[in-house]
Design a protein around this motif. Structure first.
Motif, PDB file in Angstrom:
ATOM      1  N   LEU A 526     -10.113   0.598  13.358  1.00  0.00           N
ATOM      2  CA  LEU A 526      -9.181   0.966  14.421  1.00  0.00           C
ATOM      3  C   LEU A 526      -7.763   0.515  14.120  1.00  0.00           C
ATOM      4  CD1 LEU A 526     -11.333   0.167  17.585  1.00  0.00           C
ATOM      5  CD2 LEU A 526     -10.443   2.411  16.942  1.00  0.00           C
ATOM      6  N   LEU A 527      -7.616  -0.616  13.434  1.00  0.00           N
ATOM      7  CA  LEU A 527      -6.289  -1.176  13.236  1.00  0.00           C
ATOM      8  C   LEU A 527      -5.623  -0.717  11.946  1.00  0.00           C
ATOM      9  CD1 LEU A 527      -6.673  -4.853  14.507  1.00  0.00           C
ATOM     10  CD2 LEU A 527      -5.999  -2.802  15.745  1.00  0.00           C
ATOM     11  N   THR A 528      -6.392  -0.104  11.048  1.00  0.00           N
ATOM     12  CA  THR A 528      -5.792   0.300   9.779  1.00  0.00           C
ATOM     13  C   THR A 528      -5.009   1.593   9.930  1.00  0.00           C
ATOM     14  OG1 THR A 528      -6.230   0.778   7.457  1.00  0.00           O
ATOM     15  CG2 THR A 528      -7.814   1.623   9.031  1.00  0.00           C
ATOM     16  N   TYR A 529      -3.922   1.694   9.169  1.00  0.00           N
ATOM     17  CA  TYR A 529      -3.184   2.952   9.078  1.00  0.00           C
ATOM     18  C   TYR A 529      -3.105   3.407   7.632  1.00  0.00           C
ATOM     19  CZ  TYR A 529      -2.002   3.267  13.935  1.00  0.00           C
ATOM     20  OH  TYR A 529      -2.093   3.418  15.291  1.00  0.00           O
ATOM     21  N   ARG A 530      -2.894   2.496   6.704  1.00  0.00           N
ATOM     22  CA  ARG A 530      -2.991   2.862   5.293  1.00  0.00           C
ATOM     23  C   ARG A 530      -4.463   3.006   4.940  1.00  0.00           C
ATOM     24  NH1 ARG A 530       1.715   2.081   2.139  1.00  0.00           N
ATOM     25  NH2 ARG A 530       0.531   2.941   0.429  1.00  0.00           N
ATOM     26  N   GLY A 531      -4.757   3.788   3.906  1.00  0.00           N
ATOM     27  CA  GLY A 531      -6.117   3.878   3.418  1.00  0.00           C
ATOM     28  C   GLY A 531      -7.035   4.686   4.304  1.00  0.00           C
ATOM     29  N   SER A 532      -6.503   5.641   5.071  1.00  0.00           N
ATOM     30  CA  SER A 532      -7.376   6.454   5.900  1.00  0.00           C
ATOM     31  C   SER A 532      -8.221   7.404   5.050  1.00  0.00           C
ATOM     32  CB  SER A 532      -6.568   7.252   6.924  1.00  0.00           C
ATOM     33  OG  SER A 532      -5.629   8.081   6.273  1.00  0.00           O
ATOM     34  N   ARG A 533      -7.787   7.621   3.800  1.00  0.00           N
ATOM     35  CA  ARG A 533      -8.621   8.309   2.814  1.00  0.00           C
ATOM     36  C   ARG A 533      -8.487   7.550   1.502  1.00  0.00           C
ATOM     37  NH1 ARG A 533      -6.446  12.895   5.469  1.00  0.00           N
ATOM     38  NH2 ARG A 533      -4.863  13.284   3.891  1.00  0.00           N
ATOM     39  N   PHE A 534      -9.406   7.810   0.574  1.00  0.00           N
ATOM     40  CA  PHE A 534      -9.322   7.152  -0.721  1.00  0.00           C
ATOM     41  C   PHE A 534      -8.028   7.549  -1.426  1.00  0.00           C
ATOM     42  CE2 PHE A 534     -14.113   6.861  -0.706  1.00  0.00           C
ATOM     43  CZ  PHE A 534     -14.152   5.479  -0.730  1.00  0.00           C
ATOM     44  N   GLN A 535      -7.338   6.551  -1.964  1.00  0.00           N
ATOM     45  CA  GLN A 535      -6.135   6.790  -2.751  1.00  0.00           C
ATOM     46  C   GLN A 535      -6.286   6.133  -4.118  1.00  0.00           C
ATOM     47  OE1 GLN A 535      -2.277   6.624  -0.137  1.00  0.00           O
ATOM     48  NE2 GLN A 535      -3.588   4.936   0.471  1.00  0.00           N
ATOM     49  N   ALA A 536      -5.655   6.730  -5.110  1.00  0.00           N
ATOM     50  CA  ALA A 536      -5.599   6.128  -6.441  1.00  0.00           C
ATOM     51  C   ALA A 536      -4.161   5.695  -6.703  1.00  0.00           C
ATOM     52  CB  ALA A 536      -6.047   7.123  -7.505  1.00  0.00           C
ATOM     53  N   LEU A 537      -4.013   4.587  -7.394  1.00  0.00           N
ATOM     54  CA  LEU A 537      -2.692   4.180  -7.866  1.00  0.00           C
ATOM     55  C   LEU A 537      -2.503   4.839  -9.220  1.00  0.00           C
ATOM     56  CD1 LEU A 537      -0.151   2.590  -7.440  1.00  0.00           C
ATOM     57  CD2 LEU A 537      -1.282   0.571  -8.360  1.00  0.00           C
ATOM     58  N   MET A 538      -1.527   5.728  -9.302  1.00  0.00           N
ATOM     59  CA  MET A 538      -1.357   6.534 -10.504  1.00  0.00           C
ATOM     60  C   MET A 538       0.039   6.364 -11.071  1.00  0.00           C
ATOM     61  SD  MET A 538      -0.886  10.349  -8.879  1.00  0.00           S
ATOM     62  CE  MET A 538       0.567  10.839  -9.794  1.00  0.00           C
ATOM     63  N   PHE A 539       0.112   6.446 -12.394  1.00  0.00           N
ATOM     64  CA  PHE A 539       1.408   6.526 -13.052  1.00  0.00           C
ATOM     65  C   PHE A 539       1.588   7.958 -13.511  1.00  0.00           C
ATOM     66  CE2 PHE A 539       4.237   6.405 -16.741  1.00  0.00           C
ATOM     67  CZ  PHE A 539       5.335   5.775 -16.159  1.00  0.00           C
ATOM     68  N   ASP A 540       2.622   8.598 -12.980  1.00  0.00           N
ATOM     69  CA  ASP A 540       2.925   9.986 -13.311  1.00  0.00           C
ATOM     70  C   ASP A 540       3.732  10.007 -14.610  1.00  0.00           C
ATOM     71  OD1 ASP A 540       3.986  12.574 -13.475  1.00  0.00           O
ATOM     72  OD2 ASP A 540       4.033  12.810 -11.300  1.00  0.00           O
ATOM     73  N   LYS A 541       3.114  10.484 -15.691  1.00  0.00           N
ATOM     74  CA  LYS A 541       3.760  10.472 -17.001  1.00  0.00           C
ATOM     75  C   LYS A 541       4.996  11.362 -17.033  1.00  0.00           C
ATOM     76  CE  LYS A 541       1.172  10.770 -20.665  1.00  0.00           C
ATOM     77  NZ  LYS A 541       0.123  11.221 -21.617  1.00  0.00           N
ATOM     78  N   ASN A 542       4.966  12.469 -16.284  1.00  0.00           N
ATOM     79  CA  ASN A 542       6.079  13.409 -16.325  1.00  0.00           C
ATOM     80  C   ASN A 542       7.261  12.943 -15.480  1.00  0.00           C
ATOM     81  OD1 ASN A 542       4.566  15.279 -17.950  1.00  0.00           O
ATOM     82  ND2 ASN A 542       3.432  15.833 -16.108  1.00  0.00           N
ATOM     83  N   GLU A 543       6.971  12.391 -14.303  1.00  0.00           N
ATOM     84  CA  GLU A 543       8.033  11.941 -13.401  1.00  0.00           C
ATOM     85  C   GLU A 543       8.428  10.489 -13.643  1.00  0.00           C
ATOM     86  OE1 GLU A 543       9.565  13.773 -10.836  1.00  0.00           O
ATOM     87  OE2 GLU A 543       8.558  15.538 -11.656  1.00  0.00           O
ATOM     88  N   LYS A 544       7.639   9.775 -14.487  1.00  0.00           N
ATOM     89  CA  LYS A 544       7.884   8.355 -14.762  1.00  0.00           C
ATOM     90  C   LYS A 544       7.915   7.543 -13.462  1.00  0.00           C
ATOM     91  CE  LYS A 544       8.424   9.403 -19.096  1.00  0.00           C
ATOM     92  NZ  LYS A 544       7.268   9.277 -20.015  1.00  0.00           N
ATOM     93  N   GLN A 545       6.913   7.796 -12.594  1.00  0.00           N
ATOM     94  CA  GLN A 545       6.865   7.120 -11.301  1.00  0.00           C
ATOM     95  C   GLN A 545       5.486   6.542 -11.047  1.00  0.00           C
ATOM     96  OE1 GLN A 545       8.067   9.862  -8.234  1.00  0.00           O
ATOM     97  NE2 GLN A 545      10.242   9.604  -8.658  1.00  0.00           N
ATOM     98  N   LEU A 546       5.477   5.428 -10.321  1.00  0.00           N
ATOM     99  CA  LEU A 546       4.243   4.789  -9.871  1.00  0.00           C
ATOM    100  C   LEU A 546       4.056   5.149  -8.411  1.00  0.00           C
ATOM    101  CD1 LEU A 546       2.013   2.676 -10.693  1.00  0.00           C
ATOM    102  CD2 LEU A 546       3.501   0.961  -9.630  1.00  0.00           C
TER     103      LEU A 546
END
Length: 718
Positions: A526-546
C-alpha cells in the motif's frame, strides 16, 4: 477544400470530422503586463475568480475545470507571485515538472517580477541526487532532509516547488525518514495539483484525504488546495462536497469559436479518423507511408515548414515510425526527433524538430509548438488530451490531425456522416459522441471502500503513534509519534475523517482491529510507489545513459545482455573511468535498490518479439500465491519469481538470479490475462502478465485493482 480532404474522397478508410474551436470571454480589466512585448493581457473570468478565492480567508478546495489553453497555470501563479506565497505544485510526470519549472522562471521574467524574490525549484528523484551533491561533506543525507532544506530556501521570499504526486505523498507519509518534512509541507500556503484527472484512484483518494486532514489540523498553516483539470474527476469532487470541504468549482465556460465572441483558446480542426487497433498503429502508418511523408512535407499557408507530431502508444511503435520517417525525409533535410521513456525530451529537441515521434511522454502539458498531429486515440481521455496539443493558433487557422480510433467509434461516426454528408461538431458535441462509444474507465469504487481506508489508517497510525521499521539497507528507523497526552484527541479527529471519506459507518472496536491487522499485512504494497512493476537497471549503450526501465519491454523487445549487479558496477566503472565515482556511482547507488535485474541495452530487436512467461518456486511463494480460492487470495509482497523467454536470451540466468530475490507486491489469478481483460473490459493499459499454467499475475497497484474486481464479481454471484 485542402488536399487532405481531396484524398479523403478517394479513400473510404478515412473519415473527416470538422471540429469547431473554442473561445473564452475576457473581462474588461487589465490582468498582467507583458514587459517583454510591452502589451497588457485581459483576464478570463476563471483567472479573476481564482485570484479572489486564493486570497480569501479560510480553507479552500478549488477545482478549476477551464479548457485546455485557457491559462489555468497563470490563474494560481499570479497571486502567488504578487503575494510571494509559498506553494507546492504537483504534476503527473517528471518531464512536466521540469518543463513547468522553466515556464515559471519565464513568467517571472516576462511579467516583471524580481527573480531574487522567489526560490523556484523542481524536485524529482534524479534532481534530489543532484541536490545531495551540494553537500559533499555530509554523508548519509536522506531525501527527507534534502526536501526540508529545499523548503527552507524559501525563507524570507516566495517559494515555488514543483514535484510529482509520489514524492509529495511519500513525504507526507514520512517514507523519507525525516519527521520534520511533514511539518515543513504543512507550513506552506497552498498545494496545486495539475492534470488531476490523470491521478489513479489510489493517488486521488489519498491526496484528498491527506489534504482534508491537514486543512482541519489547527497546527497546520496549509489551508488552500487547487486542482486543475480540463476533464473533471466527478467522483472526487462529489466526495469533497460530501465530507463538507469548502469546495468551489470553476466550470468550463468556453463557447464555440464560429458562433461567439471572445479570445480563441483552441482552433478549428479538420480531424481525419482512421480505424485501427492499439499498439498496431505503426503498421497502418507504414502501409500508407507516402501519405504521411506528404503530410509532413506539405508547407503551411504562410510557406513555412509545419511542425508535425506523431503520438503513439508503445515505445516499439515510436521506434518503428521514427526510423521509417527519418529515412524517408533524410533527403529533404528534415529534423526528425523522438521522445519516449528511453529518449527524454530536451529543450533543443522540442524547439528545432520538423517531425517529432513520441508516446504519452508529450501528451500532457509540456509546452512546444505543434502544427499538425498524427495520433492514436483508443480511449476518450487520451483522445481529448492529445487533441489539446493543437492550441495557441491564429483565429482563422484550421489545423489538421489524423487520429486512429477503435472500430466501434469509427463505424458510429461513419454512420452519422452517411446520414448528413458531413460531420461538423462542436468540441462539446464530439465529447458527447465519445461518451457513447468509449469506456470512461473501470468501476473501482470498491477500492475506496477496501484499500483506501487501510492506507489512510497507516498514514494516521505512523503520524500519531509512531512506528519502527527497517529500510531496504536493513537500517532501523524510529518514528516518535505524538505525545501521549494528545494522541486520543487526534485519533478521534482523524478517524472521523476516515469514516466520512471511505466507510460511511462508525469505526467500532471490531472495525478498528480489522483496519489494524489488515493494513499491517498489506503495508509494503500500500505504501510503495516505486517498483509497481518489475524494473531493470540498464545502461543504454546508444544514449550513454543509466536508467530504470520496464523489465517486460526489455524482455520482449530489447537487445539486452543481463549480468550480476557486481559485474554491472564493474562495467560502469570501466565505461566512465575517472568520472565514475563523482558522476555515476551516486546515481547507480540510488537506483539499484529498485532494480530486479541489471543489463546492458543495445536498442531493439527489429521485427522480433519474444514471448515471456513468469514462474515461481519455493514453499513460501506457493503458500502465499496458490493455497487459496481465487476470490479469497490476497495481494502480498512476494519473492521467488523467474521468467522464461522464447526465443531464449543467453544471459537470462543472470536475470533470474537477481529476480528471484526481489520482493514485489503481486497477486496471482487463475485465469489468463486475455480472458480477464475481456471479462472485466480492462483495456489495454491494465497490465497483466502470463504465468505458468494458463494463469496471470498482476503487480503493484494493479494487483490491488484486479483483486477488487475479482471480489466484486464473487459477491455478485453469491
Amino acid at each position: 477544400m485542402n488536399s487532405s480532404e481531396n484524398n479523403l474522397k478517394d479513400n473510404s478508410e478515412k473519415l473527416a470530422v470538422d471540429l469547431d474551436g473554442l473561445r473564452l470571454m475576457q473581462m474588461d480589466r487589465d490582468y498582467l503586463r507583458d514587459f517583454k512585448d510591452l502589451k497588457d493581457f485581459k483576464a478570463f473570468e476563471h483567472q479573476i475568480d481564482s485570484e479572489r478565492l486564493i486570497r480569501s480567508d479560510g480553507s479552500l478546495f478549488l477545482f478549476n475545470h477551464s479548457p485546455t489553453g485557457s491559462g489555468k497555470t497563470i490563474s494560481w501563479l499570479k497571486p502567488v507571485l504578487d503575494d510571494r506565497m509559498k506553494v507546492i505544485a504537483v504534476y503527473p510526470t517528471n518531464a512536466l515538472v521540469i518543463d513547468q519549472k522553466k515556464q515559471v522562471d519565464r513568467a517571472i521574467e516576462r511579467f516583471g517580477y524580481n527573480p531574487r524574490d522567489f526560490h523556484v525549484q523542481a524536485i524529482t528523484s534524479d534532481l534530489l541526487i543532484e541536490e545531495k551533491e551540494l553537500y559533499p561533506d555530509e554523508i548519509g543525507l536522506k531525501k527527507g532532509q534534502l526536501l526540508n532544506r529545499i523548503i527552507r530556501k524559501g525563507r524570507g521570499r516566495g517559494l515555488i516547488l514543483l514535484t510529482n504526486p509520489d514524492i509529495l505523498t511519500l513525504a507526507l507519509k514520512d517514507a523519507y525518514y525525516e519527521h520534520n518534512i511533514r511539518e515543513a509541507i504543512r507550513g506552506v500556503d497552498m498545494i496545486i495539483v495539475d492534470e488531476f484527472h490523470l491521478a489513479s484512484i489510489k493517488q486521488s483518494d489519498m491526496l484528498l484525504f491527506m489534504m482534508h486532514e491537514m486543512s482541519t489540523d489547527k497546527r497546520s498553516r496549509l489551508k488552500k488546495y487547487v486542482f486543475l483539470s480540463a476533464t473533471p474527476n466527478r467522483q472526487i469532487v462529489e466526495r469533497a462536497k460530501k465530507v463538507e470541504l469548502n469546495v468551489v468549482e470553476l466550470d468550463d465556460k468556453s463557447t464555440p469559436l464560429s458562433s461567439s465572441e471572445g479570445r480563441p483558446v483552441l482552433p478549428q480542426l479538420t480531424l481525419l479518423l482512421r480505424s485501427g487497433a492499439i499498439y498496431r498503429t505503426y503498421e497502418l502508418i507504414k502501409e500508407d507511408l507516402d501519405y504521411f511523408v506528404d503530410l509532413c512535407m506539405r508547407q503551411l499557408s504562410n510557406g513555412n515548414r509545419a511542425k508535425t507530431v506523431f503520438i503513439l502508444d508503445g515505445i516499439y511503435e515510436v521506434d518503428e515510425i521514427f526510423n521509417v520517417l527519418k529515412e524517408a525525409l533524410e533527403d529533404q533535410k528534415f529534423n526528425v526527433e523522438r521522445v519516449d521513456g528511453l529518449h527524454p525530451a530536451t529543450e533543443e529537441k522540442l524547439k528545432n524538430f520538423d517531425v517529432l515521434v513520441s508516446n504519452s511522454s508529450v501528451e500532457v502539458g509540456i509546452d512546444f509548438n505543434v502544427d499538425r498531429l498524427v495520433f492514436s486515440g483508443y480511449s476518450k481521455s487520451k483522445l481529448l488530451q492529445r487533441i489539446g496539443r493543437l492550441r495557441n493558433k491564429p483565429e482563422n487557422e484550421i489545423c489538421e490531425a489524423v487520429c486512429f480510433v477503435p472500430n466501434v467509434l469509427y463505424d458510429h461516426l461513419k454512420g452519422l456522416f452517411a446520414k448528413t454528408g458531413s460531420l461538423m461538431l462542436s468540441r462539446k458535441e464530439f465529447a458527447e459522441q465519445l461518451d457513447k462509444l468509449m469506456e470512461s474507465g473501470l468501476d473501482l469504487s470498491s477500492y475506496s471502500r477496501t484499500y483506501s481506508p487501510m492506507e489512510a489508517y497507516l498514514y494516521l497510525k505512523s503520524r500519531i503513534k509512531g512506528s519502527t521499521w527497517r529500510d531496504s539497507m536493513d537500517e532501523e528507523h524510529h518514528e516518535k509519534g505524538m505525545p501521549e497526552s494528545i494522541q486520543g484527541e487526534e485519533w478521534i479527529r482523524t478517524l472521523t475523517l476516515l469514516e466520512k471519506h471511505f466507510l460511511d459507518r462508525e469505526i467500532d472496536g471490531q472495525m478498528y482491529d480489522w483496519l489494524d491487522e489488515e493494513s499491517q499485512r498489506l503495508k509494503e504494497g500500500l505504501l510503495t510507489y516505486r517498483g509497481s512493476r518489475f524494473q531493470a537497471l540498464m545502461f543504454d549503450k546508444n544514449e550513454k545513459q543509466l536508467k530504470l526501465y520496464d523489465l517486460m519491454y526489455l524482455l520482449r523487445r530489447g537487445n539486452v545482455e543481463f549480468m550480476s549487479s557486481q559485474k554491472f558496477a564493474i562495467r560502469l566503472r570501466e565505461t566512465y573511468g575517472e568520472y565514475y565515482d563523482a558522476e555515476m556511482k551516486p546515481r547507480y547507488e540510488s537506483m539499484k535498490k529498485f532494480a530486479a535485474g541489471f543489463c546492458w541495452y543495445d536498442g531493439t530487436l527489429g521485427d522480433e518479439t519474444r514471448k515471456v512467461l513468469f514462474k515461481g518456486e519455493g514453499a513460501h511463494y506457493n503458500r502465499v500465491m496458490l493455497n487459496a480460492a481465487d476470490h479469497a487470495r490476497k495481494p502480498r509482497m512476494v519473492d521467488g519469481f523467474k521468467v522464461e523467454t522464447e526465443p531464449n536470451i543467453p544471459t537470462l540466468s543472470y536475470l533470474n538470479d537477481t529476480l528471484t530475490e526481489y520482493k514485489i507486491f503481486a497477486r496471482l489469478i487463475d485465469q489468463s490475462g486475455s480472458y480477464l481483460k475481456a471479462k472485466f473490459n480492462l483495456g489495454d493499459f491494465f497490465y497483466l502478465y502470463p504465468y505458468s499454467g494458463m494463469r496471470s499475475v498482476a503487480f503493484g497497484h494493479d494487483a490491488l485493482y484486479i483483486d477488487c474486481l475479482i471480489r466484486d464479481e464473487h459477491e455478485r454471484r453469491r
